[in-house]
Write an enzyme that holds these catalytic residues in place. Structure first.
Site, mmCIF file in Angstrom:
data_model
loop_
_atom_site.group_PDB
_atom_site.id
_atom_site.type_symbol
_atom_site.label_atom_id
_atom_site.label_comp_id
_atom_site.label_asym_id
_atom_site.label_seq_id
_atom_site.Cartn_x
_atom_site.Cartn_y
_atom_site.Cartn_z
ATOM 1 N N ARG A 88 0.833 -1.215 0.000
ATOM 2 C CA ARG A 88 0.000 0.000 0.000
ATOM 3 C C ARG A 88 0.856 1.250 0.000
ATOM 4 N NH1 ARG A 88 -5.167 1.678 2.131
ATOM 5 N NH2 ARG A 88 -5.369 3.843 1.499
ATOM 6 N N ARG A 97 -5.674 1.917 -4.696
ATOM 7 C CA ARG A 97 -4.881 1.215 -3.693
ATOM 8 C C ARG A 97 -4.892 -0.284 -3.924
ATOM 9 N NH1 ARG A 97 -8.933 3.042 -0.083
ATOM 10 N NH2 ARG A 97 -8.181 5.091 -0.638
ATOM 11 N N ASP A 100 -6.934 -1.768 0.995
ATOM 12 C CA ASP A 100 -7.398 -0.909 2.085
ATOM 13 C C ASP A 100 -8.094 -1.827 3.088
ATOM 14 O OD1 ASP A 100 -8.159 1.476 3.463
ATOM 15 O OD2 ASP A 100 -10.060 1.559 2.372
ATOM 16 N N ASP A 102 -10.144 -1.500 6.598
ATOM 17 C CA ASP A 102 -10.720 -0.557 7.556
ATOM 18 C C ASP A 102 -11.412 -1.299 8.693
ATOM 19 O OD1 ASP A 102 -9.897 1.628 6.054
ATOM 20 O OD2 ASP A 102 -11.771 1.738 4.920
HETATM 21 N N1 PH2 Z 1 -12.957 3.270 -0.609
HETATM 22 C C1 PH2 Z 1 -12.806 4.571 -0.435
HETATM 23 C C2 PH2 Z 1 -13.459 5.555 -1.290
HETATM 24 N N2 PH2 Z 1 -14.333 4.998 -2.258
HETATM 25 N N3 PH2 Z 1 -15.370 3.215 -3.335
HETATM 26 C C3 PH2 Z 1 -15.578 1.890 -3.445
HETATM 27 N N4 PH2 Z 1 -16.433 1.430 -4.363
HETATM 28 N N5 PH2 Z 1 -14.928 0.984 -2.654
HETATM 29 C C4 PH2 Z 1 -14.037 1.395 -1.697
HETATM 30 O O1 PH2 Z 1 -13.465 0.543 -0.974
HETATM 31 C C5 PH2 Z 1 -13.810 2.781 -1.537
HETATM 32 C C6 PH2 Z 1 -14.515 3.676 -2.390
HETATM 33 C C7 PH2 Z 1 -11.941 5.085 0.634
HETATM 34 O O2 PH2 Z 1 -11.380 4.143 1.393
HETATM 35 MG MG MG Z 2 -11.438 2.952 3.233
HETATM 36 MG MG MG Z 3 -8.395 2.835 5.083
#
Ligand code: PH2
Ligand code: MG
Ligand code: MG
Length: 165
Positions: A88, A97, A100, A102
């Site tokens: 990352r 990325r 990610d 979270d």
């Molecule tokens: N993550 C984001 C911003 N926008 N859009 C989608 N479809 N999927 C994501 O995981 C995503 C996003 C910021 O972490």
């Molecule tokens: Mg995110």
């Molecule tokens: Mg994040």
């Protein structure tokens, strides 16, 4: 053990493979077990300017249920290490990325620190989080936002496609 939910997202370098590798990496976090994994979802990018959207690839998203003896911050460190191991980089906010991870929710704890906000402040509005989360935790209640079932609505499905197993 405590219950927690983690969201995964990737839109670079074989996103399906990235999310599948993240499932395996999560299983190797100490004092932590992966209880459930959602399907993979292909999702249109959310939160980007209209005029940059054509440069942002679709995401693959999923959500995982964990049981853990780690504290929220220890678990956060562990999932950020998984992001880093995946390569990352953060050239600018919301850049495409490879991975990610979270931390969405941890045992009904509400927290507001520089490092971590629980529950995740945008989780209750995002189809790419709520649809996979609803698949594995239909009875979950999110502090201040109520039952996930009640947060579900038609508009969340726009641009979200569940992939075949
Ligand atoms: N993550 C984001 C911003 N926008 N859009 C989608 N479809 N999927 C994501 O995981 C995503 C996003 C910021 O972490
Ligand atoms: Mg995110
Ligand atoms: Mg994040």
């Amino acid at each position: 053990m405590k219950q927690a939910y983690v969201a995964l997202g990737s839109n670079l370098e074989d996103p399906v493979g990235q999310v599948q590798s993240a499932f395996i990496a999560l299983e190797h976090i100490p004092n932590t077990h992966v209880i459930k994994k959602s399907s993979l979802y292909q999702t249109a990018p959310i939160g980007y300017d209209e005029n940059q959207l054509d440069q942002v690839p679709d995401f693959i998203n999923a959500v995982v249920a964990l049981e853990t003896d780690l504290t929220p911050l220890e678990l956060l460190e562990a999932i950020l290490a998984i992001e880093n191991n995946a390569g990352r980089e953060r050239p600018y906010p919301n850049a495409p990325r490879v991975l990610d991870c979270d931390l969405l929710w941890y045992e009904n704890i509400t927290l507001n620190t520089d490092k971590l906000t629980l529950p995740h402040p945008r989780m209750h509005t995002r189809g790419f989080v709520l649809l996979p989360l609803f698949e594995i935790a239909p009875h979950l209640s999110i502090q201040n936002h109520g039952k996930i079932a009640q947060l579900m609505n038609e508009s969340l499905f726009t641009g979200v496609r569940k992939l075949d197993a």
